[in-house]
Motif scaffolding. Structure first.
Motif, mmCIF file in Angstrom:
data_model
loop_
_atom_site.group_PDB
_atom_site.id
_atom_site.type_symbol
_atom_site.label_atom_id
_atom_site.label_comp_id
_atom_site.label_asym_id
_atom_site.label_seq_id
_atom_site.Cartn_x
_atom_site.Cartn_y
_atom_site.Cartn_z
ATOM 1 N N THR A 63 1.074 9.924 6.442
ATOM 2 C CA THR A 63 -0.303 9.715 6.884
ATOM 3 C C THR A 63 -0.369 9.008 8.240
ATOM 4 O O THR A 63 0.584 8.342 8.664
ATOM 5 C CB THR A 63 -1.060 8.845 5.857
ATOM 6 N N VAL A 86 -5.506 -0.848 6.338
ATOM 7 C CA VAL A 86 -6.251 -0.110 7.366
ATOM 8 C C VAL A 86 -7.046 0.980 6.658
ATOM 9 O O VAL A 86 -6.486 1.782 5.905
ATOM 10 C CB VAL A 86 -5.308 0.495 8.421
ATOM 11 N N LEU A 90 10.554 12.600 14.624
ATOM 12 C CA LEU A 90 11.748 13.267 14.106
ATOM 13 C C LEU A 90 11.483 13.547 12.624
ATOM 14 O O LEU A 90 11.955 12.857 11.740
ATOM 15 C CB LEU A 90 12.963 12.352 14.275
ATOM 16 N N GLY A 106 1.532 8.104 2.073
ATOM 17 C CA GLY A 106 2.374 9.280 1.837
ATOM 18 C C GLY A 106 3.679 8.934 1.140
ATOM 19 O O GLY A 106 4.315 9.771 0.506
ATOM 20 N N GLY A 107 4.130 7.696 1.295
ATOM 21 C CA GLY A 107 5.370 7.241 0.658
ATOM 22 C C GLY A 107 6.637 7.728 1.351
ATOM 23 O O GLY A 107 7.740 7.472 0.865
ATOM 24 N N THR A 108 6.523 8.392 2.499
ATOM 25 C CA THR A 108 7.728 8.957 3.141
ATOM 26 C C THR A 108 8.663 7.873 3.644
ATOM 27 O O THR A 108 9.872 8.057 3.677
ATOM 28 C CB THR A 108 7.354 9.903 4.298
ATOM 29 N N PHE A 109 8.112 6.735 4.018
ATOM 30 C CA PHE A 109 8.978 5.608 4.359
ATOM 31 C C PHE A 109 9.283 4.781 3.119
ATOM 32 O O PHE A 109 10.442 4.449 2.849
ATOM 33 C CB PHE A 109 8.337 4.707 5.428
ATOM 34 N N LEU A 110 8.252 4.466 2.326
ATOM 35 C CA LEU A 110 8.441 3.542 1.190
ATOM 36 C C LEU A 110 9.544 4.012 0.248
ATOM 37 O O LEU A 110 10.322 3.207 -0.257
ATOM 38 C CB LEU A 110 7.134 3.389 0.414
ATOM 39 N N VAL A 118 0.872 -1.173 0.000
ATOM 40 C CA VAL A 118 0.000 0.000 0.000
ATOM 41 C C VAL A 118 0.914 1.229 0.000
ATOM 42 O O VAL A 118 1.868 1.307 0.767
ATOM 43 C CB VAL A 118 -0.874 0.004 1.275
HETATM 44 C C1 LIG Z 1 13.036 12.226 7.824
HETATM 45 C C2 LIG Z 1 12.073 11.178 8.324
HETATM 46 C C3 LIG Z 1 11.782 11.111 9.667
HETATM 47 C C4 LIG Z 1 10.880 10.157 10.157
HETATM 48 N N1 LIG Z 1 10.646 10.119 11.510
HETATM 49 C C5 LIG Z 1 9.803 9.193 12.005
HETATM 50 C C6 LIG Z 1 9.557 9.103 13.415
HETATM 51 O O1 LIG Z 1 10.119 9.840 14.217
HETATM 52 N N2 LIG Z 1 8.670 8.172 13.837
HETATM 53 C C7 LIG Z 1 8.040 7.325 12.967
HETATM 54 O O2 LIG Z 1 7.227 6.512 13.389
HETATM 55 N N3 LIG Z 1 8.291 7.369 11.638
HETATM 56 C C8 LIG Z 1 9.150 8.270 11.141
HETATM 57 N N4 LIG Z 1 9.401 8.289 9.800
HETATM 58 C C9 LIG Z 1 8.831 7.218 8.964
HETATM 59 C C10 LIG Z 1 7.534 7.620 8.207
HETATM 60 O O3 LIG Z 1 7.723 8.830 7.526
HETATM 61 C C11 LIG Z 1 6.334 7.810 9.117
HETATM 62 O O4 LIG Z 1 6.125 6.671 9.931
HETATM 63 C C12 LIG Z 1 5.042 8.112 8.339
HETATM 64 O O5 LIG Z 1 3.971 8.363 9.211
HETATM 65 C C13 LIG Z 1 4.670 7.011 7.378
HETATM 66 O O6 LIG Z 1 3.506 7.424 6.692
HETATM 67 P P1 LIG Z 1 3.388 7.369 5.101
HETATM 68 O O7 LIG Z 1 1.980 7.733 4.775
HETATM 69 O O8 LIG Z 1 4.430 8.181 4.425
HETATM 70 O O9 LIG Z 1 3.631 5.830 4.856
HETATM 71 P P2 LIG Z 1 4.186 5.064 3.569
HETATM 72 O O10 LIG Z 1 5.641 5.309 3.388
HETATM 73 O O11 LIG Z 1 3.297 5.294 2.404
HETATM 74 O O12 LIG Z 1 3.943 3.571 4.092
HETATM 75 C C14 LIG Z 1 4.596 3.074 5.249
HETATM 76 C C15 LIG Z 1 4.263 1.581 5.388
HETATM 77 O O13 LIG Z 1 2.914 1.419 5.803
HETATM 78 C C16 LIG Z 1 2.163 0.704 4.797
HETATM 79 N N5 LIG Z 1 0.853 1.394 4.754
HETATM 80 C C17 LIG Z 1 0.638 2.717 4.619
HETATM 81 N N6 LIG Z 1 -0.671 2.991 4.741
HETATM 82 C C18 LIG Z 1 -1.294 1.806 4.937
HETATM 83 C C19 LIG Z 1 -2.667 1.429 5.141
HETATM 84 N N7 LIG Z 1 -3.652 2.321 5.174
HETATM 85 N N8 LIG Z 1 -2.953 0.116 5.298
HETATM 86 C C20 LIG Z 1 -1.953 -0.809 5.270
HETATM 87 N N9 LIG Z 1 -0.636 -0.524 5.109
HETATM 88 C C21 LIG Z 1 -0.322 0.778 4.936
HETATM 89 C C22 LIG Z 1 2.974 0.816 3.531
HETATM 90 O O14 LIG Z 1 2.720 -0.257 2.655
HETATM 91 C C23 LIG Z 1 4.390 0.807 4.089
HETATM 92 O O15 LIG Z 1 4.780 -0.507 4.408
HETATM 93 C C24 LIG Z 1 10.256 9.247 9.282
HETATM 94 C C25 LIG Z 1 10.539 9.331 7.915
HETATM 95 C C26 LIG Z 1 11.432 10.272 7.438
HETATM 96 C C27 LIG Z 1 11.724 10.311 5.950
#
Ligand SMILES: Cc1cc2nc3c(=O)[nH]c(=O)nc-3n(C[C@H](O)[C@H](O)[C@H](O)COP(=O)(O)OP(=O)(O)OC[C@H]3O[C@@H](n4cnc5c(N)ncnc54)[C@H](O)[C@@H]3O)c2cc1C
Length: 280
Positions: free
Chosen positions: A116, A173, A106, A30-34, A27
């Motif tokens: 997200t 989710v 962070l 936001g892609g910030t981790f992916l 899924v």
């Molecule tokens: C500079 C930096 C700092 C960060 N600091 C932190 C921190 O302090 N704490 C922290 O927890 N994280 C941190 N992160 C990690 C991440 O950015 C966050 O956890 C963020 O909230 C992930 O959200 P996203 O929408 O970008 O997820 P995505 O990157 O899109 O997805 C993250 C994971 O969750 C899965 N996923 C996403 N949405 C769903 C859904 N609805 N149902 C099922 N699976 C799903 C994806 O497949 C993937 O495996 C950081 C990242 C960066 C780049």
């Protein structure tokens, strides 16, 4: 970074577009981790951001937060206002935890605008403070499966280890529901890290419901969020004893703090949280 193994990106616009979920598919929210590290096990992404779920919905038994709600929307939540009603922040003091948990991350405002709530929950990092806040508020995840089935999972049972959840590969989710009893509760928040603006070493969040039932949640210091429940706000001694009795293996060991230090500071912070809740 580019993900070179991805050959297919599905932009989901309705639930029927989620049928391709499975083990080599992720899924994309936001892609910030992916997009922050290689994902060589993946060949397909299913983008859920075009499903256009409203960030917040007021439902009979609480507030429903869409998985695609951004951290910026979550931190700024005054959902009554967003829904065209007078702002209800005063009636929902627990929304204070929304912003406090985002600030414990962070992450810059660029991340806040994209990342997200669902991504933070599903990534299940020990430092997932948004996850921690929703656990502290007794949130319940609505989970959708690719075959059309639904199930609800209490968030306190959702994470089974660092980066491990109860989600199956074909599930996502859809939302997290926070009950009214938590939205109207008093809350308290404490965080500590080795540096003032650095990664959290321990985060403790407390919730005292209107009937005085109290939950103290520890995250960042532990491998998964840990909740300790009480009938009344506990004394400092009682909460510290409860944390001392946890499985020693639950305390996180990484460069941001040793398990011994984390256990100690979590106890201190939990004592402060309990004192604040006793006075609320
Ligand atoms: C500079 C930096 C700092 C960060 N600091 C932190 C921190 O302090 N704490 C922290 O927890 N994280 C941190 N992160 C990690 C991440 O950015 C966050 O956890 C963020 O909230 C992930 O959200 P996203 O929408 O970008 O997820 P995505 O990157 O899109 O997805 C993250 C994971 O969750 C899965 N996923 C996403 N949405 C769903 C859904 N609805 N149902 C099922 N699976 C799903 C994806 O497949 C993937 O495996 C950081 C990242 C960066 C780049």
């Amino acid at each position: 970074m580019d993900l070179h193994t991805i050959t297919d990106v599905v932009v989901a616009r309705q639930r029927a577009d989620l049928t391709s979920l499975g083990s080599s598919t992720a899924v994309l929210a936001g892609g910030t981790f992916l997009f922050s590290e290689p994902q060589d096990q993946l060949i397909r992404l299913v983008d859920i951001t075009a499903l256009e779920w409203p960030a917040f919905e007021i439902v009979d038994d609480g507030l429903e937060i869409a998985a695609t709600c951004t951290l910026a929307e979550f931190a700024g939540a005054a959902p009554g206002h967003e829904l065209g009603k007078p702002t209800m922040r005063d009636q929902w003091p627990a929304t204070a935890l929304f912003a406090q948990s985002c600030r414990a991350l962070l992450a810059s405002h660029k991340i806040w605008d994209t990342a997200t709530v669902g991504g933070n929950v599903c990534l299940a990092l020990p430092v997932g403070a948004v996850l921690g806040a929703l656990v502290a508020l007794d949130g319940v995840a609505l989970v959708w499966a690719a075959d059309g089935a639904d199930r609800c999972v209490a968030l306190r049972d959702f994470v089974v280890g660092p980066r491990r959840t109860v989600l199956r590969p074909d599930e996502i989710v859809r939302s997290i529901r926070v009950p009214w009893s938590s939205m109207t509760a008093h809350t308290s928040f404490r965080k500590i890290g080795l540096t003032a603006l650095g990664r959290s070493g321990a985060v403790v969040m407390g919730r005292r419901d209107r009937d005085d039932r109290t939950a103290i949640t520890v995250t960042a210091a532990t491998t998964t969020p840990v909740v300790v429940d009480f009938d009344l706000p506990p004394s400092e001694r009682r909460i510290r004893r409860a944390l001392d009795e946890l499985d020693p293996a639950c305390w996180l060991d990484d460069p941001h703090g040793s398990p011994q230090w984390r256990r100690h500071v979590a106890g201190v912070l939990a004592g402060q949280v309990a004192a604040e809740l006793r006075g609320s």
